[in-house]
Design a protein around this motif. Structure first.
Motif, PDB file in Angstrom:
ATOM      1  N   GLY A   1      44.302  -0.394 -44.783  1.00  0.00           N
ATOM      2  CA  GLY A   1      45.543  -1.131 -44.568  1.00  0.00           C
ATOM      3  C   GLY A   1      46.755  -0.218 -44.467  1.00  0.00           C
ATOM      4  N   LEU A   2      46.548   1.029 -44.040  1.00  0.00           N
ATOM      5  CA  LEU A   2      47.638   1.999 -43.921  1.00  0.00           C
ATOM      6  C   LEU A   2      48.178   2.000 -42.491  1.00  0.00           C
ATOM      7  N   ALA A   3      49.462   2.242 -42.362  1.00  0.00           N
ATOM      8  CA  ALA A   3      50.094   2.301 -41.047  1.00  0.00           C
ATOM      9  C   ALA A   3      50.555   3.723 -40.764  1.00  0.00           C
ATOM     10  N   TRP A   4      50.409   4.133 -39.511  1.00  0.00           N
ATOM     11  CA  TRP A   4      50.847   5.451 -39.079  1.00  0.00           C
ATOM     12  C   TRP A   4      52.322   5.422 -38.739  1.00  0.00           C
ATOM     13  N   ASP A   5      52.958   6.581 -38.829  1.00  0.00           N
ATOM     14  CA  ASP A   5      54.358   6.706 -38.434  1.00  0.00           C
ATOM     15  C   ASP A   5      54.394   6.944 -36.928  1.00  0.00           C
ATOM     16  N   MET A   6      54.263   5.848 -36.197  1.00  0.00           N
ATOM     17  CA  MET A   6      54.275   5.901 -34.746  1.00  0.00           C
ATOM     18  C   MET A   6      54.690   4.544 -34.217  1.00  0.00           C
ATOM     19  N   THR A   7      55.141   4.543 -32.985  1.00  0.00           N
ATOM     20  CA  THR A   7      55.502   3.294 -32.315  1.00  0.00           C
ATOM     21  C   THR A   7      54.683   3.188 -31.040  1.00  0.00           C
ATOM     22  N   THR A   8      54.436   1.956 -30.655  1.00  0.00           N
ATOM     23  CA  THR A   8      53.710   1.695 -29.418  1.00  0.00           C
ATOM     24  C   THR A   8      54.697   1.193 -28.383  1.00  0.00           C
ATOM     25  N   ALA A   9      54.645   1.786 -27.201  1.00  0.00           N
ATOM     26  CA  ALA A   9      55.514   1.391 -26.088  1.00  0.00           C
ATOM     27  C   ALA A   9      54.626   1.209 -24.855  1.00  0.00           C
ATOM     28  N   SER A  10      55.227   0.828 -23.753  1.00  0.00           N
ATOM     29  CA  SER A  10      54.450   0.574 -22.534  1.00  0.00           C
ATOM     30  C   SER A  10      53.701   1.821 -22.059  1.00  0.00           C
ATOM     31  N   ASP A  11      54.205   3.016 -22.382  1.00  0.00           N
ATOM     32  CA  ASP A  11      53.538   4.250 -21.932  1.00  0.00           C
ATOM     33  C   ASP A  11      52.540   4.808 -22.948  1.00  0.00           C
ATOM     34  N   GLY A  12      52.439   4.199 -24.138  1.00  0.00           N
ATOM     35  CA  GLY A  12      51.456   4.648 -25.116  1.00  0.00           C
ATOM     36  C   GLY A  12      52.000   4.732 -26.523  1.00  0.00           C
ATOM     37  N   GLU A  13      51.316   5.504 -27.350  1.00  0.00           N
ATOM     38  CA  GLU A  13      51.680   5.677 -28.753  1.00  0.00           C
ATOM     39  C   GLU A  13      52.557   6.914 -28.917  1.00  0.00           C
ATOM     40  N   HIS A  14      53.726   6.719 -29.513  1.00  0.00           N
ATOM     41  CA  HIS A  14      54.660   7.817 -29.782  1.00  0.00           C
ATOM     42  C   HIS A  14      54.555   8.157 -31.272  1.00  0.00           C
ATOM     43  N   TRP A  15      54.016   9.325 -31.568  1.00  0.00           N
ATOM     44  CA  TRP A  15      53.740   9.743 -32.936  1.00  0.00           C
ATOM     45  C   TRP A  15      54.857  10.626 -33.476  1.00  0.00           C
ATOM     46  N   VAL A  16      55.174  10.442 -34.760  1.00  0.00           N
ATOM     47  CA  VAL A  16      56.174  11.283 -35.433  1.00  0.00           C
ATOM     48  C   VAL A  16      55.521  12.567 -35.927  1.00  0.00           C
ATOM     49  N   GLY A  17      54.313  12.476 -36.421  1.00  0.00           N
ATOM     50  CA  GLY A  17      53.613  13.644 -36.943  1.00  0.00           C
ATOM     51  C   GLY A  17      52.112  13.475 -36.827  1.00  0.00           C
ATOM     52  N   ARG A  18      51.540  13.963 -35.753  1.00  0.00           N
ATOM     53  CA  ARG A  18      50.078  13.923 -35.548  1.00  0.00           C
ATOM     54  C   ARG A  18      49.666  15.330 -35.143  1.00  0.00           C
ATOM     55  N   LEU A  19      48.992  16.016 -36.069  1.00  0.00           N
ATOM     56  CA  LEU A  19      48.708  17.444 -35.907  1.00  0.00           C
ATOM     57  C   LEU A  19      47.223  17.768 -35.975  1.00  0.00           C
ATOM     58  N   GLU A  20      46.858  18.787 -35.209  1.00  0.00           N
ATOM     59  CA  GLU A  20      45.553  19.435 -35.278  1.00  0.00           C
ATOM     60  C   GLU A  20      45.852  20.894 -35.560  1.00  0.00           C
ATOM     61  N   THR A  21      45.546  21.362 -36.761  1.00  0.00           N
ATOM     62  CA  THR A  21      45.847  22.756 -37.124  1.00  0.00           C
ATOM     63  C   THR A  21      44.556  23.559 -37.148  1.00  0.00           C
ATOM     64  N   TYR A  22      44.577  24.685 -36.433  1.00  0.00           N
ATOM     65  CA  TYR A  22      43.401  25.532 -36.294  1.00  0.00           C
ATOM     66  C   TYR A  22      43.432  26.608 -37.369  1.00  0.00           C
ATOM     67  N   LYS A  23      42.538  26.476 -38.331  1.00  0.00           N
ATOM     68  CA  LYS A  23      42.522  27.358 -39.500  1.00  0.00           C
ATOM     69  C   LYS A  23      41.714  28.632 -39.276  1.00  0.00           C
ATOM     70  N   THR A  24      40.866  28.652 -38.257  1.00  0.00           N
ATOM     71  CA  THR A  24      40.001  29.793 -38.005  1.00  0.00           C
ATOM     72  C   THR A  24      40.547  30.613 -36.839  1.00  0.00           C
ATOM     73  N   ASP A  25      40.638  31.908 -37.038  1.00  0.00           N
ATOM     74  CA  ASP A  25      41.071  32.812 -35.978  1.00  0.00           C
ATOM     75  C   ASP A  25      39.847  33.151 -35.124  1.00  0.00           C
ATOM     76  N   PRO A  26      39.831  32.736 -33.840  1.00  0.00           N
ATOM     77  CA  PRO A  26      38.655  33.003 -33.004  1.00  0.00           C
ATOM     78  C   PRO A  26      38.402  34.486 -32.757  1.00  0.00           C
ATOM     79  N   ARG A  27      39.399  35.341 -33.024  1.00  0.00           N
ATOM     80  CA  ARG A  27      39.167  36.788 -32.898  1.00  0.00           C
ATOM     81  C   ARG A  27      38.301  37.281 -34.047  1.00  0.00           C
ATOM     82  N   VAL A  28      38.375  36.588 -35.188  1.00  0.00           N
ATOM     83  CA  VAL A  28      37.581  36.948 -36.364  1.00  0.00           C
ATOM     84  C   VAL A  28      36.235  36.231 -36.346  1.00  0.00           C
TER      85      VAL A  28
END
Length: 177
Positions: free
Chosen positions: A133-160
């Motif tokens: 029952g949780l809501a995201w901090d985003m709004t829906t408009a005719s062009d789609g979902e506008h997010w305030v904070g939606r992140l994908e953080t890459y923790k692994t360095d591909p060089r390593v």
């Protein structure tokens, strides 16, 4: 409580047990673009350029790079920023912008494995929030979902660690206040 979603790369369900964490606002430098689902490399491949831009200015990154989803469009288009957290927002220049990730409560989950599995993990995270029952901090408009904070953080360095099967990626989606 966990939630599941089908994982297309393994033909089985993905279970997630997200954590809700409080985050402070975080300055960052980034490069923004609009892409289709098959064009994320156009933005993600600019991350080394962003690290080089910061290094040329003596600015240390704080952690791994991320993709920030501003728009998840109805026509399969995304507005995405490739970003890197920094201590102080830099002056924007050329394609490099300065931004601040907002403070607040985020639902987070960590994916271990190939990035191809992120879609299923994202779906499971979204399903988990619905079940809670949780809501995201985003709004829906005719062009789609506008997010305030939606992140994908890459923790692994591909060089390593060049094998994507061993990569760690954190999803962090801001919850509505």
């Amino acid at each position: 409580m966990s939630s599941t979603s089908e994982n297309p790369s393994t033909s089985g369900p993905v279970e997630v047990e997200p954590l809700i964490v409080e985050r402070e606002e975080q300055p960052y430098a980034g490069i923004r673009g609009r892409v289709k689902a098959d064009g994320f490399a156009q933005i993600a491949d600019r991350i080394p350029e962003l690290f080089g831009w910061l290094a040329a200015r003596g600015t240390e990154p704080l952690g791994g790079p991320f993709l920030r989803y501003n728009l998840v469009g109805t026509e399969g288009e995304f507005e995405v920023e490739a970003g890197v957290a920094v201590a102080v927002s830099p002056e924007p220049e050329g394609d490099v912008l300065s931004g601040v990730l907002p403070a607040g409560k985020y639902a987070t989950v960590t994916h271990f494995g190939h990035p191809d599995g992120l879609f299923a993990v994202t779906e499971a995270l979204l399903a988990w929030a619905r079940a809670q029952g949780l809501a995201w901090d985003m709004t829906t408009a005719s062009d789609g979902e506008h997010w305030v904070g939606r992140l994908e953080t890459y923790k692994t360095d591909p060089r390593v660690q060049p094998d994507p099967a061993h990569w760690e990626t954190e999803l962090a989606f801001r919850l509505e206040d």
